[in-house]
Design a protein around this motif. Structure first.
Motif, short mmCIF file in Angstrom:
data_model
loop_
_atom_site.label_atom_id
_atom_site.label_comp_id
_atom_site.label_asym_id
_atom_site.label_seq_id
_atom_site.Cartn_x
_atom_site.Cartn_y
_atom_site.Cartn_z
N ARG A 43 41.94 34.09 28.30
CA ARG A 43 40.71 33.14 29.58
C ARG A 43 40.52 32.37 30.04
O ARG A 43 40.50 32.33 31.33
N GLY A 47 42.17 33.09 33.02
CA GLY A 47 40.78 34.03 34.10
C GLY A 47 40.73 33.85 35.18
O GLY A 47 40.39 35.01 35.99
N ASP A 48 40.41 31.92 36.23
CA ASP A 48 40.16 32.19 37.15
C ASP A 48 40.89 32.44 38.09
O ASP A 48 40.63 33.33 39.10
N ALA A 51 40.73 36.17 38.42
CA ALA A 51 39.54 36.70 39.00
C ALA A 51 39.85 36.59 40.50
O ALA A 51 40.00 36.99 41.18
N TYR A 55 41.25 40.65 39.90
CA TYR A 55 42.06 40.90 38.90
C TYR A 55 40.78 41.16 37.16
O TYR A 55 40.18 40.12 37.53
N GLU A 56 40.40 42.20 37.08
CA GLU A 56 39.34 42.44 35.93
C GLU A 56 40.66 42.30 34.81
O GLU A 56 41.72 42.59 35.18
N ARG A 73 42.85 45.98 39.00
CA ARG A 73 41.89 45.36 40.39
C ARG A 73 41.12 47.08 40.85
O ARG A 73 41.03 47.12 42.08
#
Length: 293
Positions: A43, A47-48, A51, A55-56, A73
């Motif tokens: 993450r 993560g950023d 996102a 995307y999760e 997504r």
């Protein structure tokens, strides 16, 4: 919905290639294997960036080895890390994560390598595949769309290796391994790439050593297995060989499957066409085989 699976062989090392590839191929669901990162580190690293691309993440990782992920997504529901009743070596490892994405139950799996036939790790591999079969059967028998995506560490048939004779005495091709994969498919799963291209030379993995990629001496061990409700939606299925080229690649190429619509068309089993040199005369050896250089 575009679904892809890719053994990245360290997401930290592959990050400079992974992000541009996401931008280029635009998959809706991505199954990653061999992430080699604990979940918090994954993450923090991506993560950023993910996102920002919509995307999760569903993660099941370890600090140094193994590790699987699903990026989606298309929705990400009912996330489960691991599989019920899975064996360990000696403890359970981060080799499977599943979630429902766009109404389809998606598994990202990294099957144990097996190391040597009839070794403890080989027996662990067979037991792990049986646990996966039991897990997947519960979903496929209920008529749910299921996709099992990942590095199976098994070449389903002799056509899936560059030379069957080069693999004698090696894992990935033994009868018990192939029988275990057949039992998994008997749970109601179809090998969508081979179904679509039954007679084509298709590989997804090339050893880093001895120029195996440039000679196109590979194996097809990264698979997308689909239950009928998902398999009947397939409009294209192909290996993105371009992602194995260039600087700092994984030793695996992504497999891409398009459901309902094929934005690039039904473009063939391998993209772009193989750029292999003419085959050398005489048998080829695996780099790890006795006497190989």
């Amino acid at each position: 919905m575009r679904v892809a699976t890719w053994n990245v062989n360290s997401v930290r090392q592959r990050m400079p290639r992974l992000l541009p590839w996401l931008d280029q191929r635009k998959p809706d669901v991505v199954c990653l294997q061999e992430t080699k990162l604990a979940d918090d580190a994954f993450r923090a690293l991506l993560g950023d960036e993910l996102a920002g691309r919509g995307y999760e993440m569903a993660l099941h990782g370890e600090a140094r080895w193994n590790g699987v992920a699903i990026l989606s997504r298309a929705g990400l529901e009912d996330v489960v890390a691991g599989i019920a009743g899975e064996p360990g070596f000696p403890q359970p490892e981060a080799r499977a994560v599943s979630a429902t994405c766009g109404g389809v139950r998606v598994y990202s799996v990294y099957v144990p390598n097996g190391r040597q036939p009839d070794s403890p790790h080989y027996r662990y591999k067979l037991a792990w595949l049986e646990a996966l079969r039991v897990e997947v059967s519960a979903h496929s028998s209920a008529g749910q769309g299921v996709l099992v995506c990942g590095d199976m560490n098994i070449a389903p048939a002799d056509a899936d290796v560059f030379d069957p004779g080069a693999f004698v005495g090696q894992t990935h091709v033994t009868a018990p391994e192939r029988a275990a994969l057949t039992r998994l498919q008997a749970a109601g799963l179809r090998d969508v790439v081979r179904d679509r291209w039954p007679d084509k030379r298709i590989f997804t993995y090339w050893d880093y050593r001895a120029g195996m990629f440039h000679q196109d001496l590979g194996m097809r061990i990264d698979l997308v297995l689909a239950s009928d409700p998902a398999a009947n939606r397939v409009r294209a299925a192909w290996v993105d060989r371009e992602a194995r080229k260039g600087t700092g690649p994984s030793d695996h190429a992504p497999v891409i499957v398009d459901l309902d619509d094929a934005p690039d068309g039904d473009i063939g089993p391998v993209v772009p066409p193989p750029s292999a040199r003419p085959a050398r005369r005489g048998p080829a050896r695996l780099p790890q085989a006795p006497g190989a250089q």
